[in-house]
Design a protein around this motif. Structure first.
Motif, PDB file in Angstrom:
ATOM      1  N   GLU A 228       0.501  -1.000   0.078  1.00  6.72           N
ATOM      2  CA  GLU A 228       0.260   0.204   0.229  1.00  6.72           C
ATOM      3  C   GLU A 228       0.836   1.514   0.210  1.00  6.72           C
ATOM      4  N   VAL A 229       1.347   1.227   0.642  1.00 10.77           N
ATOM      5  CA  VAL A 229       2.647   2.202   0.990  1.00 10.77           C
ATOM      6  C   VAL A 229       3.213   3.018   0.154  1.00 10.77           C
ATOM      7  N   LEU A 230       4.171   1.863  -0.182  1.00  7.86           N
ATOM      8  CA  LEU A 230       6.345   1.888  -0.982  1.00  7.86           C
ATOM      9  C   LEU A 230       5.293   1.567  -2.843  1.00  7.86           C
ATOM     10  N   GLY A 231       4.572   0.714  -2.665  1.00 10.08           N
ATOM     11  CA  GLY A 231       3.620   0.306  -4.134  1.00 10.08           C
ATOM     12  C   GLY A 231       3.012   1.229  -4.709  1.00 10.08           C
ATOM     13  N   GLY A 232       2.374   2.205  -3.283  1.00 17.17           N
ATOM     14  CA  GLY A 232       1.444   3.090  -3.918  1.00 17.17           C
ATOM     15  C   GLY A 232       2.241   4.261  -3.604  1.00 17.17           C
ATOM     16  N   LEU A 233       3.313   4.380  -3.590  1.00 18.55           N
ATOM     17  CA  LEU A 233       3.755   5.909  -3.874  1.00 18.55           C
ATOM     18  C   LEU A 233       4.963   5.770  -5.266  1.00 18.55           C
ATOM     19  N   LEU A 234       5.356   5.235  -4.830  1.00 23.67           N
ATOM     20  CA  LEU A 234       5.896   4.649  -6.995  1.00 23.67           C
ATOM     21  C   LEU A 234       4.587   4.599  -7.771  1.00 23.67           C
ATOM     22  N   ALA A 235       4.449   4.025  -7.312  1.00 18.87           N
ATOM     23  CA  ALA A 235       3.140   4.464  -8.956  1.00 18.87           C
ATOM     24  C   ALA A 235       2.462   5.772  -9.235  1.00 18.87           C
ATOM     25  N   GLU A 236       2.789   6.725  -7.996  1.00 15.42           N
ATOM     26  CA  GLU A 236       1.773   8.000  -8.102  1.00 15.42           C
ATOM     27  C   GLU A 236       3.142   8.347  -9.043  1.00 15.42           C
ATOM     28  N   GLY A 237       4.954   8.203  -8.865  1.00 15.77           N
ATOM     29  CA  GLY A 237       5.303   9.124  -9.611  1.00 15.77           C
ATOM     30  C   GLY A 237       6.734   9.039  -8.250  1.00 15.77           C
ATOM     31  N   ALA A 238       5.958   9.609  -7.137  1.00 15.69           N
ATOM     32  CA  ALA A 238       7.388   9.825  -5.606  1.00 15.69           C
ATOM     33  C   ALA A 238       8.484   8.687  -7.010  1.00 15.69           C
ATOM     34  N   ARG A 239      10.211   9.214  -5.446  1.00 13.68           N
ATOM     35  CA  ARG A 239      10.997   8.690  -6.066  1.00 13.68           C
ATOM     36  C   ARG A 239      11.783   8.048  -4.449  1.00 13.68           C
ATOM     37  N   VAL A 240      12.187   7.355  -4.965  1.00  9.58           N
ATOM     38  CA  VAL A 240      13.220   6.858  -4.036  1.00  9.58           C
ATOM     39  C   VAL A 240      14.677   7.250  -3.782  1.00  9.58           C
ATOM     40  N   THR A 241      14.772   8.188  -2.724  1.00  2.00           N
ATOM     41  CA  THR A 241      16.085   8.488  -2.823  1.00  2.00           C
ATOM     42  C   THR A 241      17.226   7.172  -2.084  1.00  2.00           C
ATOM     43  N   GLY A 242      16.678   6.738  -1.015  1.00  7.09           N
ATOM     44  CA  GLY A 242      17.747   6.632  -0.362  1.00  7.09           C
ATOM     45  C   GLY A 242      17.722   5.580   0.703  1.00  7.09           C
ATOM     46  N   PHE A 243      18.538   4.743   1.697  1.00  5.75           N
ATOM     47  CA  PHE A 243      17.687   4.173   2.592  1.00  5.75           C
ATOM     48  C   PHE A 243      18.420   4.048   3.995  1.00  5.75           C
ATOM     49  N   HIS A 244      17.506   4.906   4.580  1.00  4.48           N
ATOM     50  CA  HIS A 244      18.360   5.549   6.082  1.00  4.48           C
ATOM     51  C   HIS A 244      18.675   4.663   6.891  1.00  4.48           C
ATOM     52  N   GLY A 245      19.775   4.648   8.008  1.00  5.37           N
ATOM     53  CA  GLY A 245      20.303   4.204   8.825  1.00  5.37           C
ATOM     54  C   GLY A 245      19.847   2.801   9.184  1.00  5.37           C
ATOM     55  N   ARG A 246      19.995   1.967   7.802  1.00  5.44           N
ATOM     56  CA  ARG A 246      19.476   0.563   8.087  1.00  5.44           C
ATOM     57  C   ARG A 246      18.120   0.067   7.733  1.00  5.44           C
ATOM     58  N   THR A 247      16.892   1.566   8.212  1.00  4.02           N
ATOM     59  CA  THR A 247      15.623   1.203   8.281  1.00  4.02           C
ATOM     60  C   THR A 247      14.984   1.125   7.664  1.00  4.02           C
ATOM     61  N   SER A 248      15.190   2.888   6.731  1.00  2.00           N
ATOM     62  CA  SER A 248      14.457   3.388   6.034  1.00  2.00           C
ATOM     63  C   SER A 248      13.838   3.181   5.025  1.00  2.00           C
ATOM     64  N   TYR A 249      13.618   3.381   4.525  1.00  2.00           N
ATOM     65  CA  TYR A 249      12.903   4.218   2.593  1.00  2.00           C
ATOM     66  C   TYR A 249      12.993   5.739   2.838  1.00  2.00           C
ATOM     67  N   VAL A 250      13.743   6.962   2.226  1.00  3.18           N
ATOM     68  CA  VAL A 250      13.534   7.472   2.084  1.00  3.18           C
ATOM     69  C   VAL A 250      13.074   8.282   0.916  1.00  3.18           C
ATOM     70  N   VAL A 251      11.676   8.536   0.577  1.00  4.55           N
ATOM     71  CA  VAL A 251      10.933   8.545  -0.400  1.00  4.55           C
ATOM     72  C   VAL A 251      10.435  10.706  -0.426  1.00  4.55           C
ATOM     73  N   THR A 252      10.861  10.990  -1.943  1.00  6.30           N
ATOM     74  CA  THR A 252      10.269  12.185  -1.884  1.00  6.30           C
ATOM     75  C   THR A 252       9.763  13.016  -2.965  1.00  6.30           C
ATOM     76  N   ARG A 253       7.888  13.093  -2.911  1.00  8.84           N
ATOM     77  CA  ARG A 253       7.780  13.855  -4.027  1.00  8.84           C
ATOM     78  C   ARG A 253       8.156  14.961  -5.399  1.00  8.84           C
ATOM     79  N   GLU A 254       8.031  15.530  -6.591  1.00  9.96           N
ATOM     80  CA  GLU A 254       8.480  16.510  -7.181  1.00  9.96           C
ATOM     81  C   GLU A 254       7.702  17.345  -6.810  1.00  9.96           C
ATOM     82  N   PRO A 255       7.311  18.846  -6.428  1.00  7.08           N
ATOM     83  CA  PRO A 255       7.329  19.844  -6.061  1.00  7.08           C
ATOM     84  C   PRO A 255       5.764  20.191  -7.603  1.00  7.08           C
ATOM     85  N   ALA A 256       5.101  20.279  -6.938  1.00  3.74           N
ATOM     86  CA  ALA A 256       3.753  20.257  -8.134  1.00  3.74           C
ATOM     87  C   ALA A 256       4.644  22.038  -9.349  1.00  3.74           C
ATOM     88  N   ALA A 257       4.491  21.701 -10.231  1.00  5.36           N
ATOM     89  CA  ALA A 257       4.304  22.596 -11.732  1.00  5.36           C
ATOM     90  C   ALA A 257       3.683  23.461 -11.663  1.00  5.36           C
TER      91      ALA A 257
END
Length: 257
Positions: A228-257
């Motif tokens: 739901e969470v990671l799959g949904g975010l990637l489907a919406e066009g969000a990007r994973v920019t890294g993996f933080h502290g060996r625990t968590s994906y860092v995900v960012t959305r591009e700002p709206a144009a």
């Protein structure tokens, strides 16, 4: 720790050793390896990638990959496995990267289970690969020692070969200011938080493989939450920019144009 030799393997006898190694790692019955001897023989003979890591002459890791689309640019790494205690994963990926660059390729892709912390850290932090797609139930259900009959959701990652290459000690991943937790671990279970922020953290359970054995219901809850969470975010066009502290994906959305 013994020095490793990583090299391509071609002959049937060594390919049979790779098959046996995969059976041991995946805990499958004889003949049910994720990549059989005959398949590897055909792939290798056709010019694809089959390599082993040897410690004092003993096979301790192996990787199988084949050319993929876009033609002439991509290698798809289908199976890689290594026995614990030899640190063979990074040398295998270095060898695969050098092999690909020598053939004019610009990226390597592969899939992995997004619920496995050590794999996420290795793929994203040490190698610098980035998720490009969430694949639901990609291989169907696989009842082996690693998958435990769970749904085989996978993250497809792409590794651009023009970067710095693998790093044994990668620098810390930057977490954007104001990042919110979209998925967290509470009492071993997943808790979904806000999903509408520009920057989000998606936490991974500490040991999903153990959880599949001890609490299949909790493991299933994690599969559905990550979908739901990671799959949904990637489907919406969000990007994973890294993996933080060996625990968590860092995900960012591009700002709206």
């Amino acid at each position: 720790m013994s020095a490793l030799e990583v090299r391509e393997v071609y002959e049937l006898a060594e390919l049979a050793l790779v098959n046996a190694l995969f059976e041991e790692i995946w805990g499958t019955a004889p003949g049910a390896s994720p990549m059989g001897t005959e398949q590897m023989r055909a792939l290798s003979h056709a010019g694809n990638y089959v390599a082993g890591a040897f410690a004092d002459g003993r096979l301790v890791g192996a990787s199988v990959a084949f050319f993929a689309a876009p033609v002439g640019r991509t290698l798809h790494s289908h199976v890689t496995g290594a026995l614990p205690g030899h640190a063979a994963g990074l040398p295998l990926k270095r060898h695969q990267r050098d092999w690909s660059l020598a053939r004019g390729l610009s990226r390597i892709t592969w899939t992995y289970d997004p619920l496995v912390r050590r794999n996420a850290h290795f793929n994203l932090a040490k190698l610098g690969a980035r998720p490009v797609e969430y694949l639901t139930g990609f291989y169907g259900q696989i009842d082996d020692a690693i998958n435990g009959g769970d749904d085989t959701d996978r993250t497809l990652v792409a590794w651009a070969l023009d970067g710095p290459g693998p790093m044994a000690s990668p620098p810390p991943v930057r977490v954007p200011a104001g990042a919110v937790t979209a998925l967290s671990v509470q009492d071993g279970l997943p808790v979904v938080g806000r999903l509408d922020a520009p920057a989000l953290l998606v936490e991974v359970p500490p040991d999903i493989e153990a959880l599949r054995r001890t609490d299949p219901g909790a493991a299933k809850a994690w599969r559905l939450a990550m979908r739901e969470v990671l799959g949904g975010l990637l489907a919406e066009g969000a990007r994973v920019t890294g993996f933080h502290g060996r625990t968590s994906y860092v995900v960012t959305r591009e700002p709206a144009a």
